[in-house]
Enzyme design. Structure first.
Site, mmCIF file in Angstrom:
data_model
loop_
_atom_site.group_PDB
_atom_site.id
_atom_site.type_symbol
_atom_site.label_atom_id
_atom_site.label_comp_id
_atom_site.label_asym_id
_atom_site.label_seq_id
_atom_site.Cartn_x
_atom_site.Cartn_y
_atom_site.Cartn_z
ATOM 1 N N PHE A 237 -0.544 11.851 11.112
ATOM 2 C CA PHE A 237 -1.392 12.985 10.758
ATOM 3 C C PHE A 237 -1.783 12.820 9.274
ATOM 4 O O PHE A 237 -2.300 11.774 8.916
ATOM 5 C CB PHE A 237 -0.751 14.303 11.211
ATOM 6 C CG PHE A 237 -0.992 14.475 12.696
ATOM 7 C CD1 PHE A 237 -0.397 13.609 13.615
ATOM 8 C CD2 PHE A 237 -1.913 15.400 13.167
ATOM 9 C CE1 PHE A 237 -0.712 13.670 14.979
ATOM 10 C CE2 PHE A 237 -2.227 15.474 14.527
ATOM 11 C CZ PHE A 237 -1.626 14.606 15.430
ATOM 12 N N ASN A 238 -1.571 13.781 8.383
ATOM 13 C CA ASN A 238 -2.098 13.598 7.015
ATOM 14 C C ASN A 238 -0.981 13.269 6.035
ATOM 15 O O ASN A 238 -0.315 14.175 5.512
ATOM 16 C CB ASN A 238 -2.838 14.863 6.565
ATOM 17 C CG ASN A 238 -4.164 15.055 7.279
ATOM 18 O OD1 ASN A 238 -4.205 15.093 8.500
ATOM 19 N ND2 ASN A 238 -5.241 15.156 6.530
ATOM 20 N N GLY B 126 0.815 -1.216 0.000
ATOM 21 C CA GLY B 126 0.000 0.000 0.000
ATOM 22 C C GLY B 126 0.848 1.266 0.000
ATOM 23 O O GLY B 126 2.084 1.223 -0.110
ATOM 24 N N TYR B 127 0.166 2.371 0.119
ATOM 25 C CA TYR B 127 0.811 3.693 0.004
ATOM 26 C C TYR B 127 1.926 3.874 1.048
ATOM 27 O O TYR B 127 3.107 4.029 0.689
ATOM 28 C CB TYR B 127 -0.283 4.752 0.152
ATOM 29 C CG TYR B 127 0.188 6.182 0.189
ATOM 30 C CD1 TYR B 127 1.154 6.663 -0.688
ATOM 31 C CD2 TYR B 127 -0.373 7.078 1.106
ATOM 32 C CE1 TYR B 127 1.562 7.987 -0.652
ATOM 33 C CE2 TYR B 127 0.015 8.405 1.137
ATOM 34 C CZ TYR B 127 0.992 8.848 0.265
ATOM 35 O OH TYR B 127 1.392 10.165 0.306
ATOM 36 N N ASN C 44 -3.249 -8.510 0.677
ATOM 37 C CA ASN C 44 -4.242 -9.164 -0.190
ATOM 38 C C ASN C 44 -4.513 -8.343 -1.460
ATOM 39 O O ASN C 44 -5.370 -8.710 -2.260
ATOM 40 C CB ASN C 44 -5.554 -9.443 0.567
ATOM 41 C CG ASN C 44 -6.290 -8.168 0.947
ATOM 42 O OD1 ASN C 44 -5.845 -7.069 0.663
ATOM 43 N ND2 ASN C 44 -7.434 -8.325 1.592
ATOM 44 N N TYR D 284 -14.425 3.895 11.101
ATOM 45 C CA TYR D 284 -12.984 3.796 10.848
ATOM 46 C C TYR D 284 -12.199 4.244 12.081
ATOM 47 O O TYR D 284 -11.328 3.518 12.585
ATOM 48 C CB TYR D 284 -12.580 4.640 9.624
ATOM 49 C CG TYR D 284 -11.077 4.790 9.506
ATOM 50 C CD1 TYR D 284 -10.284 3.708 9.124
ATOM 51 C CD2 TYR D 284 -10.438 5.987 9.835
ATOM 52 C CE1 TYR D 284 -8.909 3.816 9.072
ATOM 53 C CE2 TYR D 284 -9.063 6.110 9.767
ATOM 54 C CZ TYR D 284 -8.297 5.031 9.388
ATOM 55 O OH TYR D 284 -6.925 5.135 9.335
ATOM 56 N N SER E 229 -3.884 6.602 13.896
ATOM 57 C CA SER E 229 -4.208 7.821 13.151
ATOM 58 C C SER E 229 -4.559 8.942 14.112
ATOM 59 O O SER E 229 -5.102 8.699 15.203
ATOM 60 C CB SER E 229 -5.420 7.516 12.265
ATOM 61 O OG SER E 229 -5.990 8.686 11.764
ATOM 62 N N ASP F 212 -4.603 -12.692 3.275
ATOM 63 C CA ASP F 212 -5.512 -11.827 4.027
ATOM 64 C C ASP F 212 -5.165 -11.912 5.508
ATOM 65 O O ASP F 212 -4.888 -13.008 6.007
ATOM 66 C CB ASP F 212 -6.957 -12.299 3.771
ATOM 67 C CG ASP F 212 -7.950 -11.207 4.082
ATOM 68 O OD1 ASP F 212 -8.066 -10.844 5.263
ATOM 69 O OD2 ASP F 212 -8.582 -10.706 3.136
ATOM 70 N N ASN G 201 -9.287 12.058 -0.286
ATOM 71 C CA ASN G 201 -8.383 12.980 0.412
ATOM 72 C C ASN G 201 -7.942 14.128 -0.491
ATOM 73 O O ASN G 201 -7.964 14.025 -1.714
ATOM 74 C CB ASN G 201 -7.164 12.212 0.942
ATOM 75 C CG ASN G 201 -7.556 11.186 1.981
ATOM 76 O OD1 ASN G 201 -7.374 9.988 1.785
ATOM 77 N ND2 ASN G 201 -8.131 11.625 3.075
ATOM 78 N N LEU G 202 -7.532 15.209 0.165
ATOM 79 C CA LEU G 202 -7.283 16.449 -0.573
ATOM 80 C C LEU G 202 -6.169 16.349 -1.616
ATOM 81 O O LEU G 202 -6.377 16.664 -2.791
ATOM 82 C CB LEU G 202 -6.967 17.577 0.427
ATOM 83 C CG LEU G 202 -6.668 18.932 -0.213
ATOM 84 C CD1 LEU G 202 -7.887 19.479 -0.939
ATOM 85 C CD2 LEU G 202 -6.187 19.934 0.844
ATOM 86 N N LYS H 81 -9.752 2.085 14.925
ATOM 87 C CA LYS H 81 -8.387 2.385 15.393
ATOM 88 C C LYS H 81 -8.350 2.490 16.925
ATOM 89 O O LYS H 81 -7.409 2.008 17.567
ATOM 90 C CB LYS H 81 -7.887 3.700 14.763
ATOM 91 C CG LYS H 81 -7.656 3.624 13.264
ATOM 92 C CD LYS H 81 -6.479 2.723 12.900
ATOM 93 C CE LYS H 81 -6.262 2.625 11.410
ATOM 94 N NZ LYS H 81 -5.305 1.607 10.999
#
Ligand code: NAD
Ligand code: WQD
Length: 338
Positions: free
Chosen positions: A178-179, A11-12, A33, A149, A125, A59, A199-200, A153
């Site tokens: 944070f972001n 992922g990111y 996954n 969500y 988060s 998974d 997201n922005l 967390k």
């Protein structure tokens, strides 16, 4: 050198963290996954680092495969990124979110226990702070959640604290991001949201490249300098280096919560202007109503990360936008088109 199982490593944030871990000489084994990522991200990490990565498509709800993977990888530490992350989607699909995030984490914890490993870094988060009662946000700010969500967390954080109480030899580092924005400076890996971004920064980037017509700015009547929402954006490579520091100090019995942010807030308009400069493109936008559940301002007190991990963010909004744009420009369809 540590051998690290990285759940959600394609992922990111996971892919950027793998780059930092591998460049520092650690061995990573990715478990993903691919529900929100592509195996191409792993090939790109191999290209950046010049090293091969072992990975398995699996998974986190599959305890049997997790245990076999932990044994096969011979890992001593886990970084747990895998999970679902869209606030809006979580309101529509709470069962899916609690199952993937909470049950998935419980399954991982059971697999770790059965395999006798107890060192864990967990992706939490800033959402666990809810609507800030004071700023900057310190780790002892009261915790609350306004959506499934965020609640997932919070529940996972509570589970981890309880595990540490019952088994004090566990070493658990809860990182509260944070972001996260931006991309690796090579432009080879970055955020690749499926469908319309929530997201922005990815939204702004897709407007700049022409995939989306205009940005909707949610609210211009907040109590902020220009009326738009203010957030603590953090470059994903800085965030990844925070994980490297966490891995390097993990081992002593502990359970700690640590903010990973810059301590600096930027408004939506600040981000639009910085991205315009980075891309040299126009970013058409219009103001609309506030988005449900949004807060006015959110930024971290990052002092504890410096004290405990010896980490602080180094990159500013200019690098965040430059690198995000380079990724978007080189990969207009994300990993979809190679
Ligand atoms: P991402 O969606 O890019 O990465 C998550 C990865 O986990 C994906 O590769 C996905 O395929 C995988 N995954 C999801 N469910 C899985 C499952 N059941 N089994 C195995 N793999 C699964 O998200 P990201 O932005 O890299 O976020 C990583 C973590 O950080 C998440 O836990 C997220 O909640 C948390 N986080 C993200 C942000 C953010 O804004 N990006 C902010 C704070 C915290
Ligand atoms: C930032 C600012 C919006 C999109 C979310 C999650 C949080 C964490 C990070 C995972 C706000 C404004 C946005 C748009 C806009 N994720 N905006 N137009 O909401 O701070 O945090 O992602 O843990 O849990 O809630 O980030 O990027 O969505 O919004 O005007 O099209 O941009 O109103 O002020 P947010 P964001």
């Amino acid at each position: 050198m540590k051998r690290i199982l990285v759940t959600g490593g394609a992922g990111y944030i996971g892919s950027h963290t793998c780059v930092e871990l591998m460049n520092a000489g650690h061995e990573v084994f990715i478990y993903d996954n691919f529900s929100n990522s592509s195996p191409i991200a792993i090939e790109r990490v191999e290209k950046i680092t010049g090293k091969a990565i072992r990975f398995i498509q699996g998974d986190i709800l599959d305890q049997y495969l997790l245990e076999n993977t932990i044994k096969a990888s011979n890992c001593d530490t886990v970084i747990h990124f895998a999970g679902l992350k869209s606030v809006g989607e979580s309101v529509k699909q709470p069962i899916n979110y609690y199952e993937n995030n909470v049950v998935g984490t419980l399954t991982l914890l059971k697999a770790m226990t059965n395999c006798n490993i107890n060192k864990l870094v967990f992706s939490s988060s800033a959402t666990v702070y809810g609507n800030p009662k004071f700023l900057p946000l310190t780790e002892d700010h009261p915790l609350s959640a306004t959506n499934p969500y965020g609640n997932s967390k919070l529940i996972i954080e509570d589970i981890l604290r309880d595990i540490h109480i019952s088994s004090p030899d566990w070493s658990i580092t809860i990182l509260r991001y944070f972001n996260p924005v931006g991309a690796h400076s090579s432009g080879l890996i970055g955020e690749d949201p499926r469908g319309i971004p929530n997201n922005l920064m990815p939204y702004v980037a897709q407007v700049a490249i022409g995939r989306l017509a205009e940005l909707t700015v949610f609210g211009n009547d907040y109590d902020t300098a220009d009326g738009t929402g203010v957030r603590d954006y953090i470059h994903v490579s800085d965030l990844a280096k925070g994980h490297l520091k966490a891995i390097e100090q993990i081992g002593m019995p502990q359970c700690s919560e640590i903010n990973l942010g810059t301590g600096v807030g930027y408004s939506v308009i600040d981000v639009i202007n910085a991205f315009k400069r980075a891309s040299n493109r126009d970013i058409p936008f219009r103001f609309a109503e506030r988005r449900n559940g949004d807060i006015a301002t959110c930024f971290a007190d990052p002092k504890l990360a410096k004290e405990i991990l010896g980490w602080e963010a180094e990159l500013g909004i200019k690098e965040m936008c430059n690198d995000h744009w380079a990724w978007q420009h080189k990969n207009p369809e994300g990993y979809g088109v190679v």
